[in-house]
Design an enzyme around this catalytic site. Structure first.
Site, PDB file in Angstrom:
ATOM      1  N   GLY A  18       0.840  -1.198   0.000  1.00 40.22           N
ATOM      2  CA  GLY A  18       0.000   0.000   0.000  1.00 40.22           C
ATOM      3  C   GLY A  18       0.869   1.239   0.000  1.00 40.22           C
ATOM      4  CD  GLU A  53       3.080  -1.709  20.178  1.00 39.69           C
ATOM      5  OE1 GLU A  53       2.579  -0.579  20.315  1.00 39.69           O
ATOM      6  OE2 GLU A  53       3.385  -2.173  19.078  1.00 39.69           O
ATOM      7  N   GLY A  99       4.205  -2.738  10.958  1.00 42.92           N
ATOM      8  CA  GLY A  99       2.739  -2.723  10.861  1.00 42.92           C
ATOM      9  C   GLY A  99       2.118  -2.745  12.248  1.00 42.92           C
ATOM     10  NE  ARG A 100      -1.839  -0.746  14.671  1.00 42.01           N
ATOM     11  CZ  ARG A 100      -1.312   0.373  14.169  1.00 42.01           C
ATOM     12  NH1 ARG A 100      -0.036   0.419  13.843  1.00 42.01           N
ATOM     13  NH2 ARG A 100      -2.057   1.453  14.020  1.00 42.01           N
ATOM     14  CG  HIS A 131       3.827   1.541  17.825  1.00 38.27           C
ATOM     15  ND1 HIS A 131       2.691   0.788  17.979  1.00 38.27           N
ATOM     16  CD2 HIS A 131       3.673   2.172  16.634  1.00 38.27           C
ATOM     17  CE1 HIS A 131       1.879   0.972  16.947  1.00 38.27           C
ATOM     18  NE2 HIS A 131       2.459   1.807  16.110  1.00 38.27           N
TER      19      HIS A 131
END
Lengths: 328, 328
Positions: free
Chosen positions: A166, A274, A244-245, A292
């Protein structure tokens, strides 16, 4: 719905803007928003006595970072027509509930994309060439003592696999092309007008590359998309980078494979729970750990501020929204 | 000259190859060379009794890494016609002495260029986006405790200045172009066919950029080319990355400016008195320190081995040498 607000506001009052946030999350441009909107903050200090009533009339919910938006939240705020997200990922929103209620949703769009792509490249070079490990080695005073230093692995020419091509993934690809790397990718559908090699499944992608960069959205379909099979296919010399995650990777398996040396290394900006980072990672030399923060630069914040301000203006003047999420 | 060797060797004996090295330096492909050449090693263990005599007849000196080649060394080995260097930089050779004696010199050429360019980009991202600092933060267990984290600075779109647009510098430029960075450079002469902005002096370059990447050769002219004036011109937010040689920068001034926050940060792979790293740097959070390893990957070593083997074959069969240094 605007009528309800009018019971408490004069027609000239600034529009209501409902904040939805974890108490610890803040936005530095909130003072600016307060000059344009009647900001309703559930964690105002001192508490805002008008909050319980006015919040029922708010048409826009400004959702900070990863704060979840559940069906129950939407029950509590029945006038919400627009959920304005400030993250690139919107896995924290109950999108089905938004769709059912006809609520529009926007994300941070590509406000962060350059920064996240830059960071993904930085983490990749860092893991392959052992930059953080080198810094640790020098700071510990080991250089004058130990002549030998573990070799890194060349970046130029590596086969880079991108999970999710993306806004972020395509920027990562462009950067690695300049290093003479070959690019392959996995995404739901093959992208038209893209010459990179497409793999319909992630395991095939992993067996074909040296570095796997995870930058897709977290959805039900992509939850733990990087499982043990995929990581095993990547192999002993393979490197995983996740911007990403955390839940895109089976973290428990990742840790075990890293500890046993069955994959080569990892650069991780995100984790499943997290700010908890699995203990065994903290002492491994072939991982780079980051809290993050791939999106965190002043420039990203400025781009986000511009997007939030212009989307609020657009919403209240019935203009098209930017970075709107398709809910069908 | 070959006649002298023949006093001790039969005409079929393998050609003599004189090693010139610090005792601590070794080359992993030496065993291969021993199958093709009569290798003369001043630090052979046990000592080689034929060394004092045979070394006087050797036509090729294989010089390891930064080992100096002085006029006195060349007096000691009067038959040397060719000094084969294994570094990209050859500031350790007395080139004037080589020229006077008609000795040919080769360097590692561009065997390391991709690796050094990759590393320069890695160090730059690391300093700007604080990757090593993030890793330190997480490993120290600070993430769950401290919510705030110092922001990094965006990489994409930065103005990058390159000191020395040679084999390494031009590769650095190409990589940063893919990040949407603008490129300017300084070198002895403006390069034809290059569209990057040229600055005839380094101070002008420094005032025009956000990041200064030092990757020129160390010569009398470039010694401490990055002085206090240049660093001051770079400014409080400016970042310096050095993958050339430590003595290209006035290290004492660099340390003071970093400590006082008068330049933004530094990524340093090289230092003036390696392996000594100035003490104050070891505790700064805005620097990334690395033990002169930008060239160290297995791929670089393989490229070097190929170059050394082919140049030795070329020399003994009167073919042109690769990566020959012009001595006039």
């Amino acid at each position: 719905m605007a009528g309800a607000a009018n019971q408490h506001q004069t027609p000239e009052s600034p529009p209501l803007l409902l904040l939805h946030r974890f108490p610890s999350f803040n936005l530095y441009f909130l003072p600016f928003l307060q000059t344009k909107y009647t900001v309703l903050d559930p964690f105002a200090d001192p508490p805002d006595p008008s909050f319980p009533t006015l919040s029922k009339s708010a048409r826009v919910m400004l959702c900070f970072g990863p704060t979840p938006v559940t069906s129950e939240d939407l029950d509590r705020y029945p006038s919400v027509e627009y959920v304005l997200g400030t993250s690139a990922g919107i896995n924290n929103f109950d999108l089905a509930a938004c769709r059912r209620r006809g609520i529009r949703v926007t994300s941070a769009g590509d406000a962060y994309s350059d920064d996240v792509a830059d960071y993904a490249v930085g983490l990749t070079i860092d893991v392959l060439r052992r930059v953080s490990a080198a810094d640790r080695f020098v700071r510990a005073g080991s250089w004058p003592v130990q002549n030998e230093y573990t070799l890194g692995s060349k970046v130029s020419g590596k086969r880079v696999g991108i999970v999710g091509l993306g806004s972020i993934g395509s920027r990562v690809a462009k950067r690695f092309e300049a290093f003479g790397c070959s690019i392959a990718y996995n995404s739901r559908k093959q992208k038209p007008h893209v010459t990179y090699t497409y793999h319909a499944n992630v395991k095939d992608l992993a067996s074909d590359v040296d570095v796997l960069i995870v930058c897709c959205a977290l959805t039900n379909e992509t939850h733990r998309i990087i499982n043990k099979d995929v990581m095993t296919a990547l192999g002993k010399m393979g490197v995983i980078v996740n911007v990403g995650r955390g839940a895109l990777i089976d973290e428990k398996e990742l840790v075990e494979l890293l500890v046993r040396g069955e994959i080569g290394g990892a650069g991780l900006d995100v984790f499943e729970n997290e700010p908890h980072v699995p203990e065994p990672l903290l002492t491994l030399d072939n991982v780079v750990l980051s809290p993050h923060k791939a999106v965190l630069t002043p420039d990203s914040f400025a781009a986000l501020e511009e997007l939030v301000r212009s989307n609020l203006e657009a919403f209240f003047s019935n203009q098209p929204l930017r970075a709107e999420v398709e809910l069908n």
